[in-house]
Scaffold this motif. Sequence first.
Motif, PDB file in Angstrom:
ATOM      1  N   GLU A   1       0.396  -1.287   0.195  1.00  0.00           N
ATOM      2  CA  GLU A   1      -0.633   0.709  -0.455  1.00  0.00           C
ATOM      3  C   GLU A   1       0.714   1.279   0.311  1.00  0.00           C
ATOM      4  O   GLU A   1       1.604   1.268   0.431  1.00  0.00           O
ATOM      5  N   GLY A   2       0.193   2.180  -0.994  1.00  0.00           N
ATOM      6  CA  GLY A   2       0.537   3.659  -0.338  1.00  0.00           C
ATOM      7  C   GLY A   2       2.207   3.995  -1.456  1.00  0.00           C
ATOM      8  O   GLY A   2       1.962   3.270  -2.391  1.00  0.00           O
ATOM      9  N   ASP A   3       2.152   5.012  -1.072  1.00  0.00           N
ATOM     10  CA  ASP A   3       3.346   5.602  -2.098  1.00  0.00           C
ATOM     11  C   ASP A   3       4.326   4.231  -3.394  1.00  0.00           C
ATOM     12  O   ASP A   3       4.431   3.588  -3.138  1.00  0.00           O
ATOM     13  N   ARG A   4       4.129   4.655  -4.778  1.00  0.00           N
ATOM     14  CA  ARG A   4       4.482   4.466  -5.518  1.00  0.00           C
ATOM     15  C   ARG A   4       5.911   3.973  -5.790  1.00  0.00           C
ATOM     16  O   ARG A   4       6.094   2.733  -5.522  1.00  0.00           O
ATOM     17  N   ASP A   5       6.087   4.645  -5.824  1.00  0.00           N
ATOM     18  CA  ASP A   5       7.763   4.636  -5.812  1.00  0.00           C
ATOM     19  C   ASP A   5       8.527   4.210  -4.851  1.00  0.00           C
ATOM     20  O   ASP A   5       9.492   3.112  -4.894  1.00  0.00           O
TER      21      ASP A   5
ATOM     22  N   LEU B   1       2.775 -19.429 -12.552  1.00  0.00           N
ATOM     23  CA  LEU B   1       3.264 -18.793 -12.011  1.00  0.00           C
ATOM     24  C   LEU B   1       3.745 -18.640 -11.047  1.00  0.00           C
ATOM     25  O   LEU B   1       3.091 -18.890 -10.314  1.00  0.00           O
ATOM     26  N   ALA B   2       5.163 -17.796 -11.253  1.00  0.00           N
ATOM     27  CA  ALA B   2       5.723 -18.994  -9.765  1.00  0.00           C
ATOM     28  C   ALA B   2       5.731 -16.841  -8.799  1.00  0.00           C
ATOM     29  O   ALA B   2       5.363 -17.642  -7.831  1.00  0.00           O
ATOM     30  N   CYS B   3       5.221 -15.987  -8.970  1.00  0.00           N
ATOM     31  CA  CYS B   3       5.543 -14.594  -9.174  1.00  0.00           C
ATOM     32  C   CYS B   3       3.706 -13.909  -9.991  1.00  0.00           C
ATOM     33  O   CYS B   3       4.419 -13.823 -10.378  1.00  0.00           O
ATOM     34  N   VAL B   4       3.585 -13.126  -8.621  1.00  0.00           N
ATOM     35  CA  VAL B   4       2.698 -12.474 -10.277  1.00  0.00           C
ATOM     36  C   VAL B   4       2.803 -10.860  -9.094  1.00  0.00           C
ATOM     37  O   VAL B   4       2.714 -10.441  -8.018  1.00  0.00           O
ATOM     38  N   VAL B   5       3.329  -9.708  -9.880  1.00  0.00           N
ATOM     39  CA  VAL B   5       3.367  -8.776  -8.683  1.00  0.00           C
ATOM     40  C   VAL B   5       2.563  -7.318 -10.129  1.00  0.00           C
ATOM     41  O   VAL B   5       2.855  -7.353 -11.254  1.00  0.00           O
ATOM     42  N   TRP B   6       1.140  -7.529  -9.464  1.00  0.00           N
ATOM     43  CA  TRP B   6      -0.321  -6.677 -10.302  1.00  0.00           C
ATOM     44  C   TRP B   6       0.516  -4.917  -9.187  1.00  0.00           C
ATOM     45  O   TRP B   6       0.053  -4.534  -8.850  1.00  0.00           O
ATOM     46  N   ASP B   7       0.350  -4.196 -10.547  1.00  0.00           N
ATOM     47  CA  ASP B   7       0.389  -2.344 -10.600  1.00  0.00           C
ATOM     48  C   ASP B   7      -0.249  -1.682 -10.757  1.00  0.00           C
ATOM     49  O   ASP B   7      -1.051  -1.473 -11.557  1.00  0.00           O
ATOM     50  N   GLY B   8      -1.361  -1.990  -9.520  1.00  0.00           N
ATOM     51  CA  GLY B   8      -3.226  -1.206  -9.096  1.00  0.00           C
ATOM     52  C   GLY B   8      -3.009  -0.241  -9.422  1.00  0.00           C
ATOM     53  O   GLY B   8      -4.020   0.590 -10.305  1.00  0.00           O
ATOM     54  N   TRP B   9      -1.770   0.574  -9.621  1.00  0.00           N
ATOM     55  CA  TRP B   9      -1.860   2.195 -10.822  1.00  0.00           C
ATOM     56  C   TRP B   9      -2.138   2.197 -11.606  1.00  0.00           C
ATOM     57  O   TRP B   9      -2.364   2.380 -11.929  1.00  0.00           O
ATOM     58  N   GLN B  10      -1.798   0.916 -12.589  1.00  0.00           N
ATOM     59  CA  GLN B  10      -1.663   0.668 -14.004  1.00  0.00           C
ATOM     60  C   GLN B  10      -3.706  -0.195 -14.135  1.00  0.00           C
ATOM     61  O   GLN B  10      -3.920   0.457 -15.329  1.00  0.00           O
TER      62      GLN B  10
ATOM     63  N   PHE C   1       1.621 -10.054  -5.530  1.00  0.00           N
ATOM     64  CA  PHE C   1       2.176  -8.499  -4.741  1.00  0.00           C
ATOM     65  C   PHE C   1       0.983  -7.549  -5.688  1.00  0.00           C
ATOM     66  O   PHE C   1       0.573  -7.743  -6.233  1.00  0.00           O
ATOM     67  N   TRP C   2       0.555  -6.965  -4.776  1.00  0.00           N
ATOM     68  CA  TRP C   2      -1.017  -5.787  -5.603  1.00  0.00           C
ATOM     69  C   TRP C   2       0.092  -4.345  -4.765  1.00  0.00           C
ATOM     70  O   TRP C   2      -0.488  -4.149  -4.080  1.00  0.00           O
ATOM     71  N   LEU C   3      -0.585  -3.522  -5.480  1.00  0.00           N
ATOM     72  CA  LEU C   3       0.631  -2.468  -5.134  1.00  0.00           C
ATOM     73  C   LEU C   3      -0.434  -1.159  -5.562  1.00  0.00           C
ATOM     74  O   LEU C   3      -1.694  -1.164  -6.841  1.00  0.00           O
ATOM     75  N   MET C   4      -1.030  -0.446  -4.375  1.00  0.00           N
ATOM     76  CA  MET C   4      -2.208  -0.043  -4.306  1.00  0.00           C
ATOM     77  C   MET C   4      -2.148   1.036  -3.729  1.00  0.00           C
ATOM     78  O   MET C   4      -1.572   1.429  -3.048  1.00  0.00           O
ATOM     79  N   PRO C   5      -2.973   2.259  -3.668  1.00  0.00           N
ATOM     80  CA  PRO C   5      -2.821   2.733  -2.617  1.00  0.00           C
ATOM     81  C   PRO C   5      -3.745   2.685  -1.106  1.00  0.00           C
ATOM     82  O   PRO C   5      -3.911   1.031  -1.119  1.00  0.00           O
ATOM     83  N   PRO C   6      -3.577   3.272   0.228  1.00  0.00           N
ATOM     84  CA  PRO C   6      -3.400   2.490   0.746  1.00  0.00           C
ATOM     85  C   PRO C   6      -5.196   2.131   1.009  1.00  0.00           C
ATOM     86  O   PRO C   6      -6.461   2.639  -0.043  1.00  0.00           O
ATOM     87  N   LEU C   7      -5.416   1.106   1.559  1.00  0.00           N
ATOM     88  CA  LEU C   7      -6.892   0.695   1.898  1.00  0.00           C
ATOM     89  C   LEU C   7      -8.123   1.553   1.517  1.00  0.00           C
ATOM     90  O   LEU C   7      -8.867   1.796   0.971  1.00  0.00           O
ATOM     91  N   ALA C   8      -7.616   2.385   2.620  1.00  0.00           N
ATOM     92  CA  ALA C   8      -8.600   3.117   3.218  1.00  0.00           C
ATOM     93  C   ALA C   8      -9.112   4.294   1.671  1.00  0.00           C
ATOM     94  O   ALA C   8     -10.730   5.422   1.633  1.00  0.00           O
ATOM     95  N   ASP C   9      -8.888   4.079   1.385  1.00  0.00           N
ATOM     96  CA  ASP C   9      -9.174   5.456  -0.339  1.00  0.00           C
ATOM     97  C   ASP C   9      -9.005   4.781  -1.428  1.00  0.00           C
ATOM     98  O   ASP C   9      -9.620   5.010  -2.508  1.00  0.00           O
TER      99      ASP C   9
ATOM    100  N   ILE D   1      -1.412 -10.395   3.981  1.00  0.00           N
ATOM    101  CA  ILE D   1      -0.250  -9.656   4.018  1.00  0.00           C
ATOM    102  C   ILE D   1      -0.185  -8.335   3.556  1.00  0.00           C
ATOM    103  O   ILE D   1      -0.452  -8.087   2.562  1.00  0.00           O
ATOM    104  N   ARG D   2       0.161  -7.224   4.988  1.00  0.00           N
ATOM    105  CA  ARG D   2      -0.119  -5.761   4.346  1.00  0.00           C
ATOM    106  C   ARG D   2       1.091  -4.986   4.895  1.00  0.00           C
ATOM    107  O   ARG D   2       1.555  -5.256   5.814  1.00  0.00           O
ATOM    108  N   VAL D   3       2.067  -4.497   3.723  1.00  0.00           N
ATOM    109  CA  VAL D   3       3.050  -3.121   3.758  1.00  0.00           C
ATOM    110  C   VAL D   3       2.337  -2.265   3.258  1.00  0.00           C
ATOM    111  O   VAL D   3       1.900  -2.099   2.044  1.00  0.00           O
TER     112      VAL D   3
END
Length: 710
Positions: free
Chosen positions: A28-32, A80-89, A110-118, A155-157
């Motif tokens: 969660e949070g800042d994409r960079d 697949l052994a791993c998925v990195v899903w860029d939710g920002w896209q 792995f799911w990249l996203m803004p914080p859950l609340a948003d 798992i949330r990071v």
Amino acid sequence: MNKPDLLQWQKLQADLRAAGHRRLVVVEGDRDASLAWLGSLLPVLPVTPGVWTGSVEDQPEPSLTSIKPVEGRRWLGRELACVVWDGWQGNPPDSFAALSGTLSAGGLFFWLMPPLADWGGFEDPDYWRTGLDGAAGHPFAARLARIVASDSDVIRVNPSVNPQPDLPEIPVAGEAFEVGATADQRALVEDLVRTGLGRRRRPLVVTADRGRGKSAALGMAAVRLLQEGRQRVVVTAPEQGAVKTLFHHARLAAGQVSGPEMGTDNVAVGDQGRLQYLPLERLLAEQPDAEVVMVDEAAGIPSDLLKQVLLGWPRVIFSTTVHGYEGSGRGFAIRFRSVLDTETPHWRGASLTAPIRWSASDPLEPLTRQMFLLDAEAPAAEGDSSGVVVERWSPAIAGDQELKEAFGLLVDAHYRTSPGDLRQWMDDPAAVSWRLTCNGVLVGVLWATAEGGLESELAEQVMMGKRRLRGHLLPQSLATHSGFAEAASQRLLRVVRVAVSAEVRHRGLGQKLVAAARDHARRQGLDAIGTSFGGNAGLVSFWQQCGLEPVRLGLKREASSGEYPLQMLSGVSSNGTALARHLRIRLAEHWLILLPRNWSDLEPGLALQLTGGLPPVAPLNEDDRRDLRSFAEGHRGFDLAVPVLAKLSMQPEVIGLVLASGSQSLWARAVLQGWSWQGLQVTKDCLGREQGENALRKVVHNILQNRPDL
Ligand SMILES: CC(=O)SCCNC(=O)CCNC(=O)[C@H](O)C(C)(C)COP(=O)(O)OP(=O)(O)OC[C@H]1O[C@@H](n2cnc3c(N)ncnc32)[C@H](O)[C@@H]1OP(=O)(O)O
Ligand SMILES: Nc1ncnc2c1ncn2[C@@H]1O[C@H](COP(=O)(O)OP(=O)(O)OP(=O)(O)O)[C@@H](O)[C@H]1O
């Protein structure tokens, strides 16, 4: 430093693999910051083969394959052994769900996203694709956030806040998880073999969730059958790619070398035996002499074609996925069940429950199921249709159980109902829905959306094909293809889906739901109510009963239903009524020329029904009557009589007499759809020209007798 504890993650991944589990990790949070965090973690984890749903430049690990967010479904069937899903896209739900199903044991998603609340307010870049951009809220994403937040296995990071969260302890049993045949699958193979060796006409229908090992079981069983004396087993599917797994496991079972790039046409077993793939059209056209025919992914094939397979071969096995990521097979099971019950009442069902590629205690599968309602079930309808209540209802604010039941009804009724539809239903601000309950039990749902209302200049451009708009399916199609700009400027209510539980159909409930939608359209000052669906005779009757009339038939069969898209409309305002009439007259004027050119393969019953439903363009004149009499009495040949016979078909109530004649299919194809006598012989509509012409003469004779007023 915002870095993960690499050793802990490596241990987690190894434990997950041993337990046969996969996990969702929400970053969660800042994409960079998230990309940097992943950049230090991924090199120490097994990530190949793996995918990244973002641009190559941003790739957090070079060995991942970069794909577009919508391309996930292309990976179905791979591991697949791993998925990195860029939710920002963007987060197209069908693709997300499909990729989650490709992850093997030990895999991290792995799911990249803004914080859950948003999430509810996040402008997902994928929204524009289905016209959801700019909507005031996004209840679908907000619901996903609630589910993710309440699942303790997720798992949330948030790398900028807490780069090293506590990782869960994975209980590992004595024996590490391994992919291999389950007891379920072994039992199914035996069952399949018995069916293939057994007496005639005892079809087996295998249904199970995705990844239970159905296709593999078919392949193994086919080889066993060939080893035990069968000589030819043919397998078919909606597309050849669907039988890859089947052929892979057939080759392994036959003791042959198999690899991902090997063909899927043929496997030879022993001196004589052959397992062969044939596309459905070839199977039906060539009618090969196979002892056993297997149909994989049967839900992707229209039921009338399945029926031809069912009746065409002595031993038939159907297999299909229920709760799929790209739509459900349960609707298929329901639709096809009535064919089976009528044609082969001794058919049997079989099922598989245990997953093959991960353990039954894997937490990712139940999570994705809940997120996308993959296991939505309509409530059991007991067949009671009293205490009817029809009420406005909104999926966007419904409780989860209610939502699950209502979506389950849509899924049961339409096998291509996918997670993307759930998002559209919940998020589309123009959507209006109703539910129908009988004594409190949900048995019917209608989902409609308001379309059109474009400024006249834009409507003109849409009519000329210069502009295309997202959404607005019905107005756009009527404006562009039928050529009426006012179809795009009027405001129409399109019924997207309507479904009634199978147990209580044919009791007027479906019509009640449509009447509620029509009422709403009238109160809102809309111009018309309409619908667009894969045309078949039963549904056309239903919509006609609801007062809608056909206004356009599409030129290409829909991939999902295998049928031509048909659009039907009924005016609500005076402008809407005038538009519907105008569209119908225009279609009627063109019908007899368009039908043989574009829809010669339309189901003959539907061709007759549509012909009979159109307004007559011109009454018969004295010359026509003379020609008809000459044809009926045998003085005039068919080839020169066709134009008059076609004109006759469009006179009021004539189609009713044709339908009752016993030669309806011959009439439709010979008179209206331009078939040759040769073709008509192949379909057994007639024995040849002479017998065919005589049958048609009889029909005309009968019409002239019954309708002297024509
Ligand atoms: C845009 C769309 O949603 S198109 C897809 C429509 N939905 C589906 O196909 C899902 C599966 N089917 C269903 O859920 C239901 O059959 C519905 C919604 C189509 C109809 O619901 P019902 O409650 O049965 O309709 P209702 O009882 O009001 O009307 C029945 C009339 O419609 C016509 N009809 C409906 N289904 C059929 C059929 N399969 N074959 C022939 N006529 C049919 C008949 O005229 C019938 O009258 P009858 O019962 O006297 O024969
Ligand atoms: N007995 C087995 N041993 C090893 N791998 C297997 C076995 N059975 C199936 N698999 C693998 O598990 C995966 C899922 O199997 P399969 O495609 O047969 O399942 P399915 O139920 O037909 O699923 P789908 O609905 O996706 O077609 C495939 O990768 C397949 O190769």
